[in-house]
Design an enzyme around this catalytic site. Structure first.
Site, PDB file in Angstrom:
ATOM      1  CE  LYS A  82      -4.060   1.955   0.264  1.00  0.00           C
ATOM      2  NZ  LYS A  82      -3.658   2.846  -0.855  1.00  0.00           N
ATOM      3  CE  LYS A 106       3.144   7.058   6.429  1.00  0.00           C
ATOM      4  NZ  LYS A 106       2.895   7.967   5.277  1.00  0.00           N
ATOM      5  CE  LYS A 118       5.038   7.739  -1.060  1.00  0.00           C
ATOM      6  NZ  LYS A 118       4.253   7.889   0.173  1.00  0.00           N
ATOM      7  CB  SER A 362      -6.041   4.734   1.865  1.00  0.00           C
ATOM      8  OG  SER A 362      -5.701   5.821   1.033  1.00  0.00           O
TER       9      SER A 362
HETATM   10  N1  LIG Z   1      -1.504  13.127  -0.081  1.00  0.00           N
HETATM   11  C1  LIG Z   1      -1.498  12.300   0.944  1.00  0.00           C
HETATM   12  O1  LIG Z   1      -2.509  11.623   1.223  1.00  0.00           O
HETATM   13  C2  LIG Z   1      -0.281  12.173   1.841  1.00  0.00           C
HETATM   14  C3  LIG Z   1      -0.382  11.312   2.938  1.00  0.00           C
HETATM   15  C4  LIG Z   1       0.716  11.214   3.804  1.00  0.00           C
HETATM   16  C5  LIG Z   1       1.857  11.946   3.542  1.00  0.00           C
HETATM   17  N2  LIG Z   1       1.930  12.746   2.459  1.00  0.00           N
HETATM   18  C6  LIG Z   1       3.171  13.495   2.272  1.00  0.00           C
HETATM   19  O2  LIG Z   1       2.915  14.893   2.439  1.00  0.00           O
HETATM   20  C7  LIG Z   1       3.808  15.651   1.617  1.00  0.00           C
HETATM   21  C8  LIG Z   1       2.995  16.583   0.734  1.00  0.00           C
HETATM   22  O3  LIG Z   1       2.108  15.810  -0.062  1.00  0.00           O
HETATM   23  P1  LIG Z   1       0.783  16.456  -0.721  1.00  0.00           P
HETATM   24  O4  LIG Z   1      -0.079  15.313  -1.066  1.00  0.00           O
HETATM   25  O5  LIG Z   1       0.272  17.553   0.125  1.00  0.00           O
HETATM   26  O6  LIG Z   1       1.391  17.036  -2.065  1.00  0.00           O
HETATM   27  P2  LIG Z   1       0.768  18.179  -3.000  1.00  0.00           P
HETATM   28  O7  LIG Z   1       1.378  17.974  -4.320  1.00  0.00           O
HETATM   29  O8  LIG Z   1      -0.714  18.225  -2.886  1.00  0.00           O
HETATM   30  O9  LIG Z   1       1.316  19.537  -2.336  1.00  0.00           O
HETATM   31  C9  LIG Z   1       2.678  19.775  -2.154  1.00  0.00           C
HETATM   32  C10 LIG Z   1       2.862  21.218  -1.713  1.00  0.00           C
HETATM   33  O10 LIG Z   1       4.246  21.440  -1.423  1.00  0.00           O
HETATM   34  C11 LIG Z   1       4.673  22.595  -2.141  1.00  0.00           C
HETATM   35  N3  LIG Z   1       6.105  22.495  -2.390  1.00  0.00           N
HETATM   36  C12 LIG Z   1       6.775  21.783  -3.327  1.00  0.00           C
HETATM   37  N4  LIG Z   1       8.090  21.977  -3.215  1.00  0.00           N
HETATM   38  C13 LIG Z   1       8.266  22.832  -2.193  1.00  0.00           C
HETATM   39  C14 LIG Z   1       9.394  23.427  -1.592  1.00  0.00           C
HETATM   40  N5  LIG Z   1      10.626  23.165  -2.028  1.00  0.00           N
HETATM   41  N6  LIG Z   1       9.196  24.242  -0.533  1.00  0.00           N
HETATM   42  C15 LIG Z   1       7.946  24.515  -0.095  1.00  0.00           C
HETATM   43  N7  LIG Z   1       6.849  23.988  -0.619  1.00  0.00           N
HETATM   44  C16 LIG Z   1       7.003  23.158  -1.659  1.00  0.00           C
HETATM   45  C17 LIG Z   1       3.823  22.617  -3.393  1.00  0.00           C
HETATM   46  O11 LIG Z   1       3.825  23.889  -3.998  1.00  0.00           O
HETATM   47  C18 LIG Z   1       2.471  22.237  -2.775  1.00  0.00           C
HETATM   48  O12 LIG Z   1       1.885  23.373  -2.163  1.00  0.00           O
HETATM   49  C19 LIG Z   1       4.665  14.621   0.885  1.00  0.00           C
HETATM   50  O13 LIG Z   1       5.816  14.387   1.637  1.00  0.00           O
HETATM   51  C20 LIG Z   1       3.789  13.364   0.898  1.00  0.00           C
HETATM   52  O14 LIG Z   1       4.540  12.187   0.791  1.00  0.00           O
HETATM   53  C21 LIG Z   1       0.880  12.887   1.592  1.00  0.00           C
HETATM   54  N1  LIG Z   2       0.918   8.816   0.034  1.00  0.00           N
HETATM   55  C1  LIG Z   2       0.309   8.749   1.339  1.00  0.00           C
HETATM   56  C2  LIG Z   2      -0.987   7.933   1.347  1.00  0.00           C
HETATM   57  C3  LIG Z   2      -0.804   6.470   1.031  1.00  0.00           C
HETATM   58  C4  LIG Z   2      -2.115   5.688   0.884  1.00  0.00           C
HETATM   59  O1  LIG Z   2      -3.145   6.233   1.171  1.00  0.00           O
HETATM   60  O2  LIG Z   2      -1.982   4.535   0.496  1.00  0.00           O
HETATM   61  C5  LIG Z   2       1.294   8.393   2.423  1.00  0.00           C
HETATM   62  O3  LIG Z   2       2.463   8.651   2.312  1.00  0.00           O
HETATM   63  O4  LIG Z   2       0.935   7.944   3.493  1.00  0.00           O
END
Ligand SMILES: NC(=O)c1ccc[n+]([C@@H]2O[C@H](COP(=O)([O-])OP(=O)(O)OC[C@H]3O[C@@H](n4cnc5c(N)ncnc54)[C@H](O)[C@@H]3O)[C@@H](O)[C@H]2O)c1
Ligand SMILES: N[C@@H](CCC(=O)O)C(=O)O
Length: 429
Positions: A82, A106, A118, A362
């Site tokens: 996942k 996680k 991933k 999810s």
């Molecule tokens: N989407 C999810 O469900 C999810 C879940 C867990 C963790 N994450 C993690 O959270 C983080 C962000 O993911 P997201 O889904 O919000 O992505 P996203 O693409 O929706 O948003 C990313 C944001 O970061 C900004 N950004 C990019 N480079 C940057 C920089 N150098 N400095 C400052 N800002 C910058 C972008 O402009 C945007 O605002 C990642 O590390 C991702 O792995 C995401």
């Molecule tokens: N990309 C997210 C979500 C993963 C998922 O929902 O499977 C994370 O880093 O946790």
């Protein structure tokens, strides 16, 4: 023995922080704390499967471009692989492998029956038209068709991808196998079996963990000064929810730069401004411009890096003035910076706990899809909060009883559960 990246990944360059070495180092610390067999650690440091594919795409101008995509399946000891799929120029095999390993811990920490994976493509999605992105996504999933499946490996959104890409993936997979398979991805639109609450789930989880950590320190959330780097899916939802609870969001940024307001930003007005301004926050009235570098060192109660890895490093850690660093992004604090923050008594809320709300919902989406029964948003949020609080309290308890940091506590719980399952399945004596 020092656990190092088991993959022949990109060469070390000066100042380069190898993400997989870093992930292996945390694994090693957890193994030492749990007294795990070195053979078990060797198994857990290796991804089970690494798939790299070529993605030829015809651009709108008729040119052919060949991109490279990865999917790393770290572990399926606890259940199907996942994890999200990232579209970002900095994607490398090493990064994706480290992030896949983090997903394993996680899911185990949150007690959901998944392994970790991933994927990613090294592109800047903003440089492609919607049609080009659709062709890239469909070709990438077609290349992976034999490696994924609703009980094998279930992708989801990550940086640069959203419900739109998940819908294309679901459609491509379904067309290839000859029938609709909504369970192949999570984070999909509601029209094809997505879950209410998934879009804001990661930000909501961040809010829950920050709220609990402030309470643990005897600090009110109302009026707490919060700085957020990254204003995308995660950073934006966290800002909205914390703002609703009375926190003062004093600075936020996107890749284009940041803004700062001592008395707190009007988040609903900023949301409307961002929507009209190509997702950038720069130029928002009643705020001053601030660089992404300076934003990280603002005095505040809570700093939430919600963008990329390796943002708080050996170089800038001594200037960080936050009392709590909440890792909404995956891996935003480097190993050296983490040690330094811990030594200074800064609370570091580890990524595998803090940003787990996304994968928890999810899981809830997948469960709803498998049972053909869909819940209202209140129920989704309630079930998610239950799992987040359970994990949070387990981490606090583990940290107190073993006298270890919150990160090591979270890792020992996640890694320990996977190692136990490995033993129970008879994969090692
Ligand atoms: N989407 C999810 O469900 C999810 C879940 C867990 C963790 N994450 C993690 O959270 C983080 C962000 O993911 P997201 O889904 O919000 O992505 P996203 O693409 O929706 O948003 C990313 C944001 O970061 C900004 N950004 C990019 N480079 C940057 C920089 N150098 N400095 C400052 N800002 C910058 C972008 O402009 C945007 O605002 C990642 O590390 C991702 O792995 C995401
Ligand atoms: N990309 C997210 C979500 C993963 C998922 O929902 O499977 C994370 O880093 O946790």
């Amino acid at each position: 023995m020092v656990l190092k990246s088991p993959l022949p990944i990109e060469p070390e360059t000066p100042g380069h922080i190898c993400p997989l070495d870093q992930a292996c180092s945390y694994l090693q610390d957890a193994g030492k704390e749990l007294n795990l067999d070195p053979g078990v650690l060797a198994i857990l440091s290796h991804p089970r499967k690494v798939v790299t594919v070529s993605i030829p795409v015809k651009l709108d101008n008729g040119q052919i471009q060949v991109l490279t995509g990865h999917r790393v399946q770290h572990s399926d000891i606890l259940g199907p692989y996942k994890g999200g799929i990232r579209y970002h120029p900095a994607v490398t095999l090493g990064e994706v492998s480290a992030l896949a390993m983090l997903m394993t811990w996680k899911c185990a920490l949150l007690g959901i029956p998944y392994g970790g994976a991933k994927g990613g493509i090294a592109i800047n999605p903003q440089s492609y038209s919607v049609g080009e992105l659709e062709r890239i996504t469909r070709r990438y999933i077609s290349e992976l068709i034999k490696d994924i499946g609703p009980s094998v490996d279930i992708p989801a959104p990550d940086m640069g991808t959203s419900a739109r890409e998940m819908a294309w993936m679901m459609d491509t997979y379904s067309v290839n196998v000859g029938h609709a398979v909504p369970g192949i991805v999570t984070g999909k639109p509601l029209s094809i079996g997505g879950s209410l609450g998934r879009e804001k789930a990661t930000g909501r989880g961040v809010m829950i963990i920050v709220r609990e950590a402030l309470a643990e320190r005897g600090k009110p959330l109302t009026g707490a000064r919060v700085v957020i780097q990254g204003f995308g899916n995660v950073g934006h939802a966290a800002a909205e929810l914390l703002h609703q609870l009375g926190a003062k969001i004093i600075a936020v940024s996107t890749g284009a730069g940041g803004i700062f307001a001592t008395n707190g930003l009007d988040i609903p007005a900023l949301t409307a401004y961002r929507a009209k301004n190509h997702r950038s926050v720069v130029g928002f009235p009643q705020a001053v411009a601030i660089s992404n570098v300076d934003l990280l060192t603002l005095p505040c109660d809570v700093l939430i890096p919600a963008a990329l890895e390796n943002q708080i490093t050996r170089e800038n850690v001594n200037q960080v003035q936050a009392e709590i660093v909440a890792e909404a992004a995956n891996g935003p604090v480097t190993l050296a910076a983490n040690q330094s923050l811990e030594a200074r008594g800064v609370t570091v809320l580890p990524d595998i706990l803090t940003n787990a709300g996304g994968v928890v919902v999810s899981y809830l989406e997948w469960v709803q899809g498998l049972s053909y029964v869909f819940w209202d948003e209140e129920r989704v949020n309630h079930e998610m909060e239950k799992l987040m609080l359970q994990a949070y309290h387990q981490v606090i308890q583990q940290s107190k009883s073993r006298q270890i940091s919150l990160r090591l506590a979270a890792y020992t719980l996640g890694v320990g559960r996977v190692a136990q399952a490995l033993a129970d399945r008879g994969l090692y004596p």
